[in-house]
Scaffold this motif. Sequence first.
Motif, PDB file in Angstrom:
ATOM      1  N   LYS A   1       0.838  -1.206   0.000  1.00 41.06           N
ATOM      2  CA  LYS A   1       0.000   0.000   0.000  1.00 41.06           C
ATOM      3  C   LYS A   1       0.875   1.260   0.000  1.00 41.06           C
ATOM      4  N   ALA A   2       1.926   1.256   0.805  1.00 43.05           N
ATOM      5  CA  ALA A   2       2.818   2.423   0.840  1.00 43.05           C
ATOM      6  C   ALA A   2       3.477   2.639  -0.517  1.00 43.05           C
ATOM      7  N   ALA A   3       3.883   1.555  -1.172  1.00 40.67           N
ATOM      8  CA  ALA A   3       4.497   1.684  -2.497  1.00 40.67           C
ATOM      9  C   ALA A   3       3.505   2.273  -3.491  1.00 40.67           C
ATOM     10  N   LYS A   4       2.271   1.800  -3.468  1.00 38.43           N
ATOM     11  CA  LYS A   4       1.260   2.325  -4.391  1.00 38.43           C
ATOM     12  C   LYS A   4       0.981   3.800  -4.114  1.00 38.43           C
ATOM     13  N   ALA A   5       0.992   4.184  -2.827  1.00 44.03           N
ATOM     14  CA  ALA A   5       0.764   5.588  -2.488  1.00 44.03           C
ATOM     15  C   ALA A   5       1.885   6.479  -3.030  1.00 44.03           C
ATOM     16  N   THR A   6       3.126   6.011  -2.936  1.00 44.26           N
ATOM     17  CA  THR A   6       4.233   6.818  -3.483  1.00 44.26           C
ATOM     18  C   THR A   6       4.140   6.907  -5.007  1.00 44.26           C
ATOM     19  N   GLU A   7       3.698   5.820  -5.646  1.00 45.80           N
ATOM     20  CA  GLU A   7       3.547   5.875  -7.103  1.00 45.80           C
ATOM     21  C   GLU A   7       2.494   6.901  -7.498  1.00 45.80           C
ATOM     22  N   GLN A   8       1.361   6.924  -6.787  1.00 46.23           N
ATOM     23  CA  GLN A   8       0.322   7.887  -7.098  1.00 46.23           C
ATOM     24  C   GLN A   8       0.812   9.313  -6.898  1.00 46.23           C
ATOM     25  N   ALA A   9       1.618   9.525  -5.852  1.00 42.51           N
ATOM     26  CA  ALA A   9       2.183  10.860  -5.619  1.00 42.51           C
ATOM     27  C   ALA A   9       3.100  11.268  -6.773  1.00 42.51           C
ATOM     28  N   LEU A  10       3.879  10.319  -7.278  1.00 44.31           N
ATOM     29  CA  LEU A  10       4.749  10.622  -8.429  1.00 44.31           C
ATOM     30  C   LEU A  10       3.913  10.946  -9.660  1.00 44.31           C
ATOM     31  N   ARG A  11       2.867  10.187  -9.893  1.00 44.06           N
ATOM     32  CA  ARG A  11       2.021  10.442 -11.061  1.00 44.06           C
ATOM     33  C   ARG A  11       1.385  11.836 -10.962  1.00 44.06           C
ATOM     34  N   ARG A  12       0.949  12.194  -9.749  1.00 47.71           N
ATOM     35  CA  ARG A  12       0.372  13.532  -9.600  1.00 47.71           C
ATOM     36  C   ARG A  12       1.421  14.616  -9.848  1.00 47.71           C
ATOM     37  N   ALA A  13       2.631  14.380  -9.365  1.00 52.85           N
ATOM     38  CA  ALA A  13       3.692  15.374  -9.569  1.00 52.85           C
ATOM     39  C   ALA A  13       4.067  15.491 -11.032  1.00 52.85           C
ATOM     40  N   GLY A  14       3.915  14.353 -11.765  1.00 50.53           N
ATOM     41  CA  GLY A  14       4.251  14.358 -13.200  1.00 50.53           C
ATOM     42  C   GLY A  14       3.159  14.967 -14.034  1.00 50.53           C
TER      43      GLY A  14
END
Length: 508
Positions: free
Chosen positions: A495-508
């Motif tokens: 879950k933590a990994a998926k949350a960091t991925e979503q944060a990266l996608r939002r930043a991108g």
Amino acid sequence: MSGERLANRYLLLRPLGSGGMGRVWLARDEMLDREVAVKELTLPEGLPPHDRAELIARAAREAQATAQLRHPGIVALHDVVVEHDRPWLVMELLRGRTLGDAVREHGPMPQEYAARIGAEMLDALAAAHARGLQHRDVKPGNVFLTDSGRVVLTDFGIARQEGQSTLTEQGLMIGSPGFIAPERLEGDPGGPASDVWSLGATLFVAVTGGPAYDGTAAQRIRATLTHQVPHAPGPLGPVIAAMMAPDPAARPPAPHLAQALRQVASGQQPHLVTHHDVTASGQVGQAGRAGRRGRPLVVVAVAAVAAVVVAAATTGVLLMRDGAGGGVPEAFTAPMDVCSLLDDEEVGLYLRTQRLPEPAPGSDEVGPRCQWPIQSTGVEVQVQKDSDTRDPWAMTPEAARVLFANQQRWWSRHDKLDWTWPEIGADGSLPVTRTAVRKVGGVGEEAFAFELKGKTGRLHTALVYYRLANLVVFVGYTALSERLGDEDIKQTALKAAKATEQALRRAG
């Protein structure tokens, strides 16, 4: 000598190993509160005082030359101390194993992996050669593979600076038989091409599991002097043969060799360019340019999919694909705060607490990271880079794929480890066992995961690695208390990994 201090600063803890030039100690720099490696250089017995003083002075000069080198592929020299009538070199502490040890434990390396090691070593040697410094003892025992994925050239103990004699000329040592270029055995001081020959002999060991020349020291020297060129298998074979050409002038220039090695590392056939080709044409042909790594590859890839370039004067440049793929960036190039990849609500959920810890940002040779530790529990995120690249945001998708594959390969080979996290109460070095490395879906463009368990067999740490565009991200979750089951720990890390991925996608 353990427990002794050098320069009233470096506390010697225990010996790490020894060799022909002395002994290496684990030490603590008490001024900067960090662990370092200290190399004790031994000198021949019975030397007159004048000769001993001259050797110490020369060792200090050579160490000063080495200290000027700043490259991720060269072990960093922090300080030189002269005590007990001998020099001591204070260096960065590397954790991992040498290429020689890795081959002895696991056998021949895959061609792509060995080629990547060779390319990184050529880059490191080029940095030394540019400052007029030859290594003169490139061999499997002096190529260090760190736990974090760096490839580091160590032991410049017999390095030679142009225009100077060295400790070698005083009879201490000339290198390692079987890894000394023929021109040096014939009395020539050698040059950059001599280090290239030695690296070729080192790569021969990497891909075959054995030396290019076997037998006694005298037999290895004799084979080298008779100009026997060894033949290694696979696509690296012709590259190694070119590196070990008997005539230094016949060895291809180092930049072209590095290019050929990177082609092998990416699964391509190598294109070798010789000194003759360069001299005859005055330039490198199209084949010589193919496969060059770096930012231009990203630009070409973006152009191929109708990219939009968004520039911001304060945050750098972000290269984006046209809307396909859910807005996944082709490359993240604007540095970001790693601690921002998880928000307070998410951290509280994973740590199961309402008293949130302050995020602890940090960085090491692998890249920037952030930790959220409380007693017995913690979350960690790191955005990683390879040793060729200054920071993760300068990585290319190609380099990220190679880094991700190397991380997966490394973890798959090591199932007995030492682990510690003092900030959550895991003091000391704890023996742990790794579970099977497995691919996982639903996070990034590719991902793998595994867990660590202690002596009782209970899982206490789950780790996830994933790649998104040009970034490789590591997420770890630890729960030392027994109130969480194995599956809870696995799912929390995912879950933590998926949350960091979503944060990266939002930043991108």
